[in-house]
Design a protein around this motif. Sequence first.
Motif, PDB file in Angstrom:
ATOM      1  N   SER A  97       0.845  -1.293   0.620  1.00 55.29           N
ATOM      2  CA  SER A  97      -0.014   0.041  -0.169  1.00 55.29           C
ATOM      3  C   SER A  97       0.903   1.323  -0.123  1.00 55.29           C
ATOM      4  O   SER A  97       1.723   1.262   0.040  1.00 55.29           O
ATOM      5  N   GLU A  99       0.552   5.491   0.295  1.00 51.67           N
ATOM      6  CA  GLU A  99      -0.217   6.740   0.047  1.00 51.67           C
ATOM      7  C   GLU A  99      -1.304   7.291  -0.963  1.00 51.67           C
ATOM      8  O   GLU A  99      -0.656   6.996  -1.701  1.00 51.67           O
ATOM      9  N   HIS A 154      -3.291   5.474   3.612  1.00 52.92           N
ATOM     10  CA  HIS A 154      -2.891   4.244   2.384  1.00 52.92           C
ATOM     11  C   HIS A 154      -4.271   4.068   1.254  1.00 52.92           C
ATOM     12  O   HIS A 154      -5.218   2.940   2.580  1.00 52.92           O
TER      13      HIS A 154
END
Length: 188
Positions: A97, A99, A154
């Motif tokens: 993941s 942001e 995220h």
Amino acid sequence: MMKKIGLFYVVLVFFAGLAGAQESKSGIQAILSHYAARNFTAGAVDREDLDQILLAGIHSPSANNRQPWMFTVVQSSALARQIVSNNEDGNVLIVISAEGDGRTNGTQILDCALAAQSMYLAAQALGYGSRIYTGPINSVNQNLKTQLGLPAGHSAVVLVRVGRVQNNVDAQTAASARAAVNTKVQYK
Ligand SMILES: Cc1cc2nc3c(=O)[nH]c(=O)nc-3n(C[C@H](O)[C@H](O)[C@H](O)COP(=O)(O)O)c2cc1C
């Protein structure tokens, strides 16, 4: 005595050189012989191997060396099956993941993709099967962010599945055909 030490040193350097040549060959072999595993079986991924695979992700290049990723390692079979329904016990899902919404920041997506590829190849170099998935990503972001404990802000971008595979299925029998080089490479 000095002669013996000298000879030992020469032999050592010779074999170290051979070892180096072997390493780079196995690197290119791992790249050319990979395939997306289909026949995962149950069975644990050894912790030391998992650490090596994650280290391969950590070592990936990223734009401006920003390393925007978090690698969330899903070892719970129940949770893993919510993401990949045919997940076998012991298969590990590494959810990558970064942001943002997981779709629009091109550089971060490339960074995460490179980390995925590094871990995918590392897993196969260590003798495991691996497969990259983006199909489940929308559902992960809609339903499982909290359960996965993704860092605030995220979204998942891509995931890598690692697990045991049937030993009799190798790259020759399992890899799909690739386009001919002359249809995908041009020189100017
Ligand atoms: C970005 C990306 C996303 C992928 N997503 C999925 C997926 O959601 N489900 C799946 O079964 N395979 C997925 N794959 C695996 C590909 O289908 C597989 O790598 C490709 O067909 C080549 O297969 P081969 O290595 O056996 O020749 C994905 C691969 C990549 C690189």
